[in-house]
Design a protein around this motif. Structure first.
Motif, PDB file in Angstrom:
ATOM      1  N   VAL A  85       0.841  -1.207   0.000  1.00  8.92           N
ATOM      2  CA  VAL A  85       0.000   0.000   0.000  1.00  8.92           C
ATOM      3  C   VAL A  85       0.871   1.250   0.000  1.00  8.92           C
ATOM      4  O   VAL A  85       0.563   2.242  -0.678  1.00  8.92           O
ATOM      5  CB  VAL A  85      -0.959  -0.023   1.208  1.00  8.92           C
ATOM      6  CG1 VAL A  85      -1.700   1.302   1.346  1.00  8.92           C
ATOM      7  CG2 VAL A  85      -1.956  -1.167   1.068  1.00  8.92           C
ATOM      8  N   GLY A  86       1.962   1.221   0.740  1.00 11.51           N
ATOM      9  CA  GLY A  86       2.842   2.382   0.806  1.00 11.51           C
ATOM     10  C   GLY A  86       3.586   2.659  -0.483  1.00 11.51           C
ATOM     11  O   GLY A  86       4.096   3.769  -0.680  1.00 11.51           O
ATOM     12  N   ALA A  87       3.653   1.670  -1.381  1.00 10.10           N
ATOM     13  CA  ALA A  87       4.382   1.845  -2.643  1.00 10.10           C
ATOM     14  C   ALA A  87       3.531   2.474  -3.740  1.00 10.10           C
ATOM     15  O   ALA A  87       4.054   2.774  -4.815  1.00 10.10           O
ATOM     16  CB  ALA A  87       4.914   0.493  -3.116  1.00 10.10           C
ATOM     17  N   THR A  94      -2.380   4.724   5.820  1.00 12.30           N
ATOM     18  CA  THR A  94      -1.338   5.144   4.892  1.00 12.30           C
ATOM     19  C   THR A  94      -1.750   6.354   4.073  1.00 12.30           C
ATOM     20  O   THR A  94      -0.927   7.231   3.788  1.00 12.30           O
ATOM     21  CB  THR A  94      -0.972   3.974   3.949  1.00 12.30           C
ATOM     22  OG1 THR A  94      -0.623   2.830   4.729  1.00 12.30           O
ATOM     23  CG2 THR A  94       0.195   4.346   3.043  1.00 12.30           C
ATOM     24  N   TRP A  95      -3.044   6.415   3.691  1.00  9.97           N
ATOM     25  CA  TRP A  95      -3.525   7.459   2.788  1.00  9.97           C
ATOM     26  C   TRP A  95      -4.645   8.248   3.442  1.00  9.97           C
ATOM     27  O   TRP A  95      -5.763   7.745   3.585  1.00  9.97           O
ATOM     28  CB  TRP A  95      -3.996   6.833   1.473  1.00  9.97           C
ATOM     29  CG  TRP A  95      -2.886   6.149   0.735  1.00  9.97           C
ATOM     30  CD1 TRP A  95      -2.641   4.811   0.670  1.00  9.97           C
ATOM     31  CD2 TRP A  95      -1.861   6.802  -0.016  1.00  9.97           C
ATOM     32  NE1 TRP A  95      -1.515   4.578  -0.086  1.00  9.97           N
ATOM     33  CE2 TRP A  95      -1.025   5.775  -0.524  1.00  9.97           C
ATOM     34  CE3 TRP A  95      -1.566   8.135  -0.317  1.00  9.97           C
ATOM     35  CZ2 TRP A  95       0.098   6.054  -1.309  1.00  9.97           C
ATOM     36  CZ3 TRP A  95      -0.462   8.410  -1.111  1.00  9.97           C
ATOM     37  CH2 TRP A  95       0.358   7.376  -1.595  1.00  9.97           C
ATOM     38  N   ALA A 114      -7.718   7.412  -6.679  1.00 11.25           N
ATOM     39  CA  ALA A 114      -6.412   8.009  -6.416  1.00 11.25           C
ATOM     40  C   ALA A 114      -6.266   8.208  -4.913  1.00 11.25           C
ATOM     41  O   ALA A 114      -7.248   8.472  -4.209  1.00 11.25           O
ATOM     42  CB  ALA A 114      -6.260   9.331  -7.158  1.00 11.25           C
ATOM     43  N   TYR A 115      -5.034   8.107  -4.438  1.00 10.42           N
ATOM     44  CA  TYR A 115      -4.738   8.198  -3.006  1.00 10.42           C
ATOM     45  C   TYR A 115      -3.824   9.398  -2.784  1.00 10.42           C
ATOM     46  O   TYR A 115      -2.837   9.571  -3.494  1.00 10.42           O
ATOM     47  CB  TYR A 115      -4.095   6.900  -2.526  1.00 10.42           C
ATOM     48  CG  TYR A 115      -4.928   5.678  -2.868  1.00 10.42           C
ATOM     49  CD1 TYR A 115      -5.907   5.213  -2.002  1.00 10.42           C
ATOM     50  CD2 TYR A 115      -4.767   5.027  -4.093  1.00 10.42           C
ATOM     51  CE1 TYR A 115      -6.690   4.112  -2.319  1.00 10.42           C
ATOM     52  CE2 TYR A 115      -5.546   3.938  -4.432  1.00 10.42           C
ATOM     53  CZ  TYR A 115      -6.510   3.479  -3.536  1.00 10.42           C
ATOM     54  OH  TYR A 115      -7.293   2.399  -3.879  1.00 10.42           O
ATOM     55  N   HIS A 116      -4.157  10.214  -1.790  1.00 11.10           N
ATOM     56  CA  HIS A 116      -3.467  11.490  -1.601  1.00 11.10           C
ATOM     57  C   HIS A 116      -2.989  11.626  -0.157  1.00 11.10           C
ATOM     58  O   HIS A 116      -3.569  11.065   0.777  1.00 11.10           O
ATOM     59  CB  HIS A 116      -4.406  12.656  -1.929  1.00 11.10           C
ATOM     60  CG  HIS A 116      -4.973  12.603  -3.321  1.00 11.10           C
ATOM     61  ND1 HIS A 116      -4.317  13.127  -4.416  1.00 11.10           N
ATOM     62  CD2 HIS A 116      -6.128  12.077  -3.785  1.00 11.10           C
ATOM     63  CE1 HIS A 116      -5.068  12.929  -5.505  1.00 11.10           C
ATOM     64  NE2 HIS A 116      -6.160  12.294  -5.152  1.00 11.10           N
ATOM     65  N   ARG A 117      -1.926  12.428  -0.020  1.00  3.50           N
ATOM     66  CA  ARG A 117      -1.388  12.705   1.310  1.00  3.50           C
ATOM     67  C   ARG A 117      -2.144  13.821   2.018  1.00  3.50           C
ATOM     68  O   ARG A 117      -2.168  13.881   3.236  1.00  3.50           O
ATOM     69  CB  ARG A 117       0.087  13.101   1.201  1.00  3.50           C
ATOM     70  CG  ARG A 117       0.982  12.025   0.603  1.00  3.50           C
ATOM     71  CD  ARG A 117       1.079  10.803   1.488  1.00  3.50           C
ATOM     72  NE  ARG A 117       1.988   9.806   0.922  1.00  3.50           N
ATOM     73  CZ  ARG A 117       2.133   8.584   1.418  1.00  3.50           C
ATOM     74  NH1 ARG A 117       1.439   8.212   2.463  1.00  3.50           N
ATOM     75  NH2 ARG A 117       2.966   7.729   0.845  1.00  3.50           N
ATOM     76  N   ASN A 118      -2.737  14.751   1.216  1.00  6.28           N
ATOM     77  CA  ASN A 118      -3.485  15.849   1.838  1.00  6.28           C
ATOM     78  C   ASN A 118      -4.575  16.317   0.886  1.00  6.28           C
ATOM     79  O   ASN A 118      -4.506  16.099  -0.329  1.00  6.28           O
ATOM     80  CB  ASN A 118      -2.552  17.007   2.213  1.00  6.28           C
ATOM     81  CG  ASN A 118      -1.822  17.540   0.995  1.00  6.28           C
ATOM     82  OD1 ASN A 118      -2.421  18.172   0.128  1.00  6.28           O
ATOM     83  ND2 ASN A 118      -0.507  17.300   0.927  1.00  6.28           N
TER      84      ASN A 118
END
Length: 469
Positions: free
Chosen positions: A132-134, A428-429, A455-459
């Motif tokens: 998941v982190g990749a 993670t996301w 899509a997965y985002h940090r913020n």
């Protein structure tokens, strides 16, 4: 004087059958609306698959009779099971009732007790976190494919150990969608068509043969790891041994050893259950989270309260009750299975209906779990319906894992894996963004999304930028 016995009521045949193929066109074109419509025609409804009749049970109380009370009269079998047996062989999900089933279930039961699963929990978390982190931030990804990849990888770690060659995982993942599509095709086609040497049928047989070869390689690798594992007298060596060997060691070291063919059958059965049902459930769960902000907020608040600022640990899984409610509501809403069959072993009355010996009897978790008599507003996604005070009246109709002596042996593992993966994705996301249209349910073996990207985002600011273009 006792009242005279009543004769069985005539069983209604569902409308819309075509000559030669019966209701196969409805099962191929719109199986979920077709199945839910059968409730209008009675508690047991006859359909035709080609010229062959099958009896669909629409009342969950009667389904429980099939699975539990009168299970001796309804053997594991029917058109779906016959088709799956070509793929699974005589694995636990398809082997006929009797001594072989009881022996294999007894051998495999220790693999899925909570203590045994817990030994593999941290290794599964490590594998899931790495995958998941990749993911690249902001990249639209196929959610269904990702969830299948992750569930398979996690289960391979649990089943065969942490050092299984990567090519086995990759080929298995590539083969599975086409194999499952070919299998369900054989269940809905008339038998005379399914038996023709058509190119699609030959390709299906070749894929199944390749899958068996890959499973054979995995078994050999696991057996070698078991034989060369470090002695368990040293605690550090014992931990390394557990990581290398995994749950499948239970079958390889059993006092009543299984043949190589039986080992293959059981491995395929276990792995297919892990990738197909669990991956489908997770994909739909992430979709429901994106369209229900209140659900997502409560999930994240629960995770923050349990994990605080540290990574997820296996012992946290039992401290996430709301996450389990969300997953259970996803399973209720989307199946995951939509059609399961049994075969009547004798003429038997089911409710007011006579089922003839040898007939296929069909039940549908999807149909039962969308019954408004048991699940008010069944199309509404409501995890709170599984709160302890509210859930008591609905459990009799929640049959996603089956019931009775053929109930899914891996239910405990499934819940653990589901919660590990869901929690890891959310930890993670911080932001999930649906980038495709709303997916439509598609009945294959499970009820899968026809198309879903995310899509997965940090913020949140990243989402805003994406939406401008």
């Amino acid at each position: 004087m006792s009242a005279p016995a009543t004769s069985p009521a005539p069983t209604t045949t569902a409308p819309g059958a075509w000559p030669l193929i019966g209701h196969a066109h409805r099962l191929a074109r719109d199986p979920l609306p077709f199945f839910t419509s059968l409730r209008e025609h009675g508690s047991v409804v006859r359909i035709r698959i080609g010229p062959t009749p099958a009896y669909v049970v629409t009342d969950p109380a009667l389904t429980r009779r099939v699975l539990v009370t009168d299970a001796a009269h309804f053997a594991k079998g029917g058109k779906i099971i016959d088709a799956l047996r070509v793929f699974f062989g005589d694995g636990l999900a398809t082997v006929a009732d009797g001594d072989t089933h009881l022996r294999n279930r007894r051998l495999m039961q220790p693999m899925f007790n909570k203590a045994h699963i817990a030994e593999r929990g941290d290794a599964m978390i490590e594998q899931v976190h790495a995958m998941v982190g990749a993911w690249p931030a902001g990249e639209a990804r196929d959610v269904y494919a990702d969830m299948n990849d992750i569930t398979l990888a996690a289960f391979l770690v649990a089943l065969f150990g942490a050092d299984l060659p990567e090519h086995l995982q990759g080929e298995f993942t590539a083969l599975m969608p086409a194999i499952m599509k070919g299998t369900i095709r054989q269940t809905i086609l008339p038998s005379w068509i399914a038996a023709l040497p058509l190119p699609a049928h030959r390709a299906h047989a070749q894929r199944v043969a390749r899958l068996r070869a890959l499973i054979d390689q995995a078994i050999d690798h696991h057996a070698d790891a078991t034989e060369t594992a470090a002695p368990a007298a040293c605690p550090h060596a014992a931990a390394q041994q557990s990581e290398r060997t995994g749950l499948f060691k239970t079958l390889l070291t059993a006092e009543e050893p299984l043949s190589r063919q039986q080992l293959q059958d059981e491995a395929i059965t276990l792995l297919t259950g892990a990738i197909e049902t669990t991956g489908t459930t997770l994909a739909w769960t992430l979709y429901e989270i994106t369209r229900n902000p209140g659900v997502e907020q409560r999930l994240r608040e629960e995770l923050d309260a349990v994990c605080e600022n540290r990574p997820l640990r296996y012992q946290d899984v039992d401290r996430l009750p709301y996450a389990r409610q969300v997953l259970q509501e996803t399973i209720r809403t989307y199946g995951p299975a939509w059609m399961v069959t049994r075969t009547a072993t004798r003429d038997v009355d089911l409710g007011d209906h006579r089922i003839p010996q040898g007939a296929d009897v069909v039940w549908s978790p999807y149909l039962h779990q969308h019954d408004p008599a048991h699940f008010p507003e069944p199309e509404t996604f409501d995890p709170d319906r599984w709160e302890p005070g509210r859930a008591a009246g609905t459990r009799g109709s929640f049959l996603a894992f089956g019931d009775g002596r053929r109930k899914c042996i891996g239910e405990n593992f499934a819940w653990a894996e589901l919660q590990i993966i869901l929690a890891t994705v959310l930890r993670t996301w911080p932001v999930l963004e649906l980038t495709s249209r709303a997916p439509r349910p598609q009945a294959v073996v499970t009820v899968k999304p026809d198309a879903m990207t995310m899509a997965y985002h940090r913020n949140p600011a990243t989402v805003t930028e994406t939406e401008r273009y």
